[in-house]
Design a protein around this motif. Structure first.
Motif, short mmCIF file in Angstrom:
data_model
loop_
_atom_site.label_atom_id
_atom_site.label_comp_id
_atom_site.label_asym_id
_atom_site.label_seq_id
_atom_site.Cartn_x
_atom_site.Cartn_y
_atom_site.Cartn_z
N ARG A 186 4.33 -0.74 17.75
CA ARG A 186 4.70 0.14 16.64
C ARG A 186 5.19 -0.78 15.54
O ARG A 186 6.07 -1.62 15.78
CB ARG A 186 5.82 1.08 17.11
N THR A 187 4.64 -0.67 14.35
CA THR A 187 5.02 -1.59 13.28
C THR A 187 5.22 -0.84 11.97
O THR A 187 4.85 0.33 11.84
CB THR A 187 3.92 -2.67 13.04
N GLN A 188 5.79 -1.55 11.03
CA GLN A 188 6.02 -0.99 9.69
C GLN A 188 5.69 -2.08 8.67
O GLN A 188 5.95 -3.26 8.92
CB GLN A 188 7.50 -0.60 9.59
N ALA A 189 5.15 -1.68 7.53
CA ALA A 189 4.77 -2.67 6.52
C ALA A 189 5.99 -3.26 5.83
O ALA A 189 6.99 -2.57 5.61
CB ALA A 189 3.86 -2.01 5.48
N LEU A 190 5.89 -4.55 5.49
CA LEU A 190 6.89 -5.20 4.64
C LEU A 190 6.24 -5.43 3.28
O LEU A 190 5.07 -5.83 3.22
CB LEU A 190 7.30 -6.55 5.24
N PHE A 191 7.00 -5.20 2.22
CA PHE A 191 6.44 -5.31 0.87
C PHE A 191 7.10 -6.45 0.11
O PHE A 191 8.29 -6.72 0.27
CB PHE A 191 6.67 -4.01 0.09
N ASN A 192 6.31 -7.09 -0.75
CA ASN A 192 6.90 -8.02 -1.72
C ASN A 192 7.35 -7.16 -2.91
O ASN A 192 6.52 -6.60 -3.62
CB ASN A 192 5.85 -9.03 -2.15
N PRO A 193 8.66 -7.02 -3.13
CA PRO A 193 9.13 -6.10 -4.16
C PRO A 193 8.72 -6.49 -5.58
O PRO A 193 8.70 -5.64 -6.47
CB PRO A 193 10.66 -6.15 -4.04
N ALA A 194 8.38 -7.76 -5.76
CA ALA A 194 7.98 -8.20 -7.10
C ALA A 194 6.54 -7.83 -7.43
O ALA A 194 6.12 -7.86 -8.59
CB ALA A 194 8.18 -9.72 -7.23
N GLU A 217 2.95 -5.62 -12.60
CA GLU A 217 3.00 -4.18 -12.90
C GLU A 217 3.25 -3.34 -11.65
O GLU A 217 3.77 -2.22 -11.74
CB GLU A 217 1.71 -3.72 -13.60
N GLY A 218 2.89 -3.87 -10.49
CA GLY A 218 3.11 -3.11 -9.25
C GLY A 218 4.50 -3.31 -8.66
O GLY A 218 4.84 -2.69 -7.65
N LEU A 234 10.76 -0.22 -18.38
CA LEU A 234 10.48 -1.66 -18.29
C LEU A 234 9.18 -1.95 -17.53
O LEU A 234 8.92 -1.38 -16.48
CB LEU A 234 11.64 -2.35 -17.55
N LYS A 235 8.39 -2.87 -18.09
CA LYS A 235 7.20 -3.37 -17.38
C LYS A 235 7.29 -4.89 -17.40
O LYS A 235 7.58 -5.49 -18.44
CB LYS A 235 5.91 -2.94 -18.10
N VAL A 236 7.05 -5.52 -16.28
CA VAL A 236 7.07 -6.98 -16.22
C VAL A 236 5.61 -7.44 -16.20
O VAL A 236 4.88 -7.13 -15.25
CB VAL A 236 7.85 -7.47 -14.99
N ALA A 237 5.22 -8.16 -17.22
CA ALA A 237 3.81 -8.56 -17.36
C ALA A 237 3.35 -9.35 -16.14
O ALA A 237 4.04 -10.27 -15.69
CB ALA A 237 3.64 -9.39 -18.63
N GLY A 238 2.22 -8.98 -15.60
CA GLY A 238 1.67 -9.67 -14.43
C GLY A 238 2.24 -9.14 -13.12
O GLY A 238 1.80 -9.55 -12.05
#
Ligand code: NAD
Length: 505
Positions: A25-33, A366-367, A360-364
């Motif tokens: 059983r697993t869960q995704a890890l995200f890069n918050p940047a 956006e996600g 706010l949007k950080v260029a490059g």
């Protein structure tokens, strides 16, 4: 730049000195940047957690019998390894939590100081001795290890908070099962692997990753004697009640809503600088962050707002990997949505949004989960942005006419973790520190986080239990007192039977 590297690994567990892969059983890890999936984390089931508890139980007798100085040397060696690997650990923290690298190094340094303090355990465990408490009788108290102990930790200090717990627990002779946050588990696991390299025998420290199922297994298993928890208040309250119900010693540190009071005589420029870091450092995701400034008098409030607006305009927000940034992203998309929702609600409830970071949007990137700094004026008790812990870069100004009014607000709030006052008036500061109903108090110090050789803990609904975390309280939390009274009568001296209660009369 978007992270489009393929997902390559699942973060597993450390049980009995071995890395355990687990993909049941697993869960995704995200890069918050970037918002991209960077890996997955295993979510341990009951059987896996029980394996870790069994390993800790098996390791306990030999570890308990190991001389305290030898246990302490492992901590000294771990400190060396943590310093050598500091860049690697900070990179792991930033990749999963999002905080700026310099901030990740700061958290690690605080954790290392706890390891350093744990290396003094032989001194701290010395106990108390009294000779001749009666004829030929000596008495002493010693502090004995509990057995298997456990820790459950939050996402916001993924390296430091585990280091508040297990180093002192094991230095006192216990064994440990750690359950890190499933949102950013890698740094705690890496540090546990370094502890094995430093000489910690297999089973003394086990790490299981997971969620409620893993936590509940730890809470219900009779082999676990004590549980340390740090996280949000609803979960802290649950852990405390459930752990106590199952006969464990529990300390459960919860959430916060820290107020800073700024007096009319304060060094306003100094208070502004201090508040910028306290409100927006680590994106406000600190239990000692200051999301509310209580200004005594309108002139004080206006001067603080003018200073804050100037400083906010200079802030750089972007990925934590770039140390030129002051603030990184929030930890996850759901947390971003929650924090942004509070800003919307503050506007709806009538607070004045002076600085709006929502667009706010950080260029490059956006996600990424970037929210710019937000500043409210006219925040009042009863508003959600006043009452509730937001855990984001949202700062509110509250206006009061007197210090007494400000202190009343703080005392009436459900949380009592940290607070501070900015003033040049020693009498006001002394009155404040003496009377305020909060566990950690600063005078011209915005984040009064105790150093490793004092203990950390809030009052009211910021802490459930009696003993605070780390420092001297940790030695008491992870040991039980035994008092021994001993007589060695001289040869030939015999007393008759005594039926009255023994006393020194
Ligand atoms: P959280 O309460 O969501 O999670 C903390 C831990 O509890 C995690 O390991 C998680 O897996 C576990 N958990 C979550 N839900 C659970 C459930 N239903 N049953 C059993 N276990 C559960 O906290 P978080 O979001 O990771 O961390 C932020 C919170 O921690 C904030 O409220 C912050 O104030 C608090 N915090 C407090 C201190 C302090 O010293 N008082 C320090 C750091 C963080």
């Amino acid at each position: 730049m978007q992270n489009d590297k393929p997902v390559t690994h699942t973060v597993g567990h450390l049980i009995d000195g071995r890395t355990v892969a687990d993909t049941a059983r697993t869960q995704a890890l995200f890069n918050p940047a970037t918002g991209q999936v960077s890996a997955h984390v295993a979510l341990a089931g009951k059987a896996t957690v029980e394996q870790a508890i069994a390993s800790a139980e098996k390791a306990f007798p030999a570890w308990r019998a190991t001389p305290p100085l030898k246990r302490a040397r492992v901590m000294s060696q771990l400190k060396v390894l943590l310093e050598q690997h500091a860049d690697e650990i900070a990179a792991l923290i930033t990749a999963e939590h999002g905080k700026v690298l310099a901030d990740a190094h700061g958290e690690l340094q605080r954790g290392i100081e706890n390891v350093e303090y744990a290396s003094y355990a032989p001194e701290l465990l010395k106990g108390e001795h009294s000779r001749n408490v009666g004829p030929g009788i000596d008495s002493w108290s010693e502090f004995q290890a509990l057995g298997v102990t456990a820790g459950i930790t939050p996402f916001n200090f993924p390296a430091m908070v585990p280091l508040w717990m297990w180093p002192m627990a094991v230095a006192c002779g216990n064994t440990f099962v750690l359950k890190p946050s499933e949102r950013d588990p890698s740094s705690a696991l890496f540090i546990a692997e370094l502890a094995q390299q430093a000489g910690l025998p297999p089973g003394v420290l086990n790490v299981v990753n997971g969620d409620k199922e893993a936590v509940d297994t730890l809470l219900h298993d009779p082999r676990v004697k004590a549980v340390s928890f740090v996280g949000s208040t609803p979960i802290a309250e649950y852990i405390y009640a459930e752990g106590c119900k199952h006969g464990k010693r529990v300390q459960a540190l919860g959430g916060a809503k820290n107020h800073a009071i700024v007096m009319p005589d304060a060094d306003i420029a100094g208070a502004v600088s201090a508040m910028m870091g306290a409100a927006y450092g680590s994106c406000g995701e600190r239990c000692m962050a200051v999301p509310l400034i209580v200004c005594v008098g309108d002139d004080t409030a206006d001067a603080m707002i003018a200073g804050l607006k100037t400083e906010i305009a200079r802030m750089k927000v972007g990925p934590g990997t770039d140390n030129a940034n002051d603030m990184g992203p929030l930890v996850t998309q759901p947390h971003f949505d929650k924090v942004k929702g509070y800003v919307d609600q503050g506007v709806a409830e009538g607070a004045r949004l002076l600085v709006d970071g929502r667009a706010l949007k950080v260029a490059g990137h956006e996600g990424g989960y970037f929210l710019g700094p937000c500043l409210f004026d006219g925040v009042k008790p009863g508003m959600a942005i006043y009452q509730e812990e937001i855990f984001g870069p949202v700062l509110g100004i509250v206006r009061v006419p007197t210090l007494q009014d400000g202190m009343q607000l703080i005392d009436d709030h459900e949380y009592g973790n940290g607070t501070c006052i900015f003033t040049r008036d020693g009498e006001a500061a002394r009155y404040f520190t003496d009377h305020i109903q909060v566990g950690m108090v600063g005078v011209n110090v915005p984040l009064p986080v105790p150093v490793a050789y004092h203990s950390f803990g809030g009052w009211k609904r910021s802490l459930f239990g009696d003993l605070h975390a780390y420092g001297p309280d940790a030695v008491r939390f992870y040991t039980k007192r035994k008092t021994i009274t001993q007589r060695w009568p001289s040869a030939g001296v015999r007393e008759g039977a005594v039926f009255s209660f023994p006393s020194s009369r």
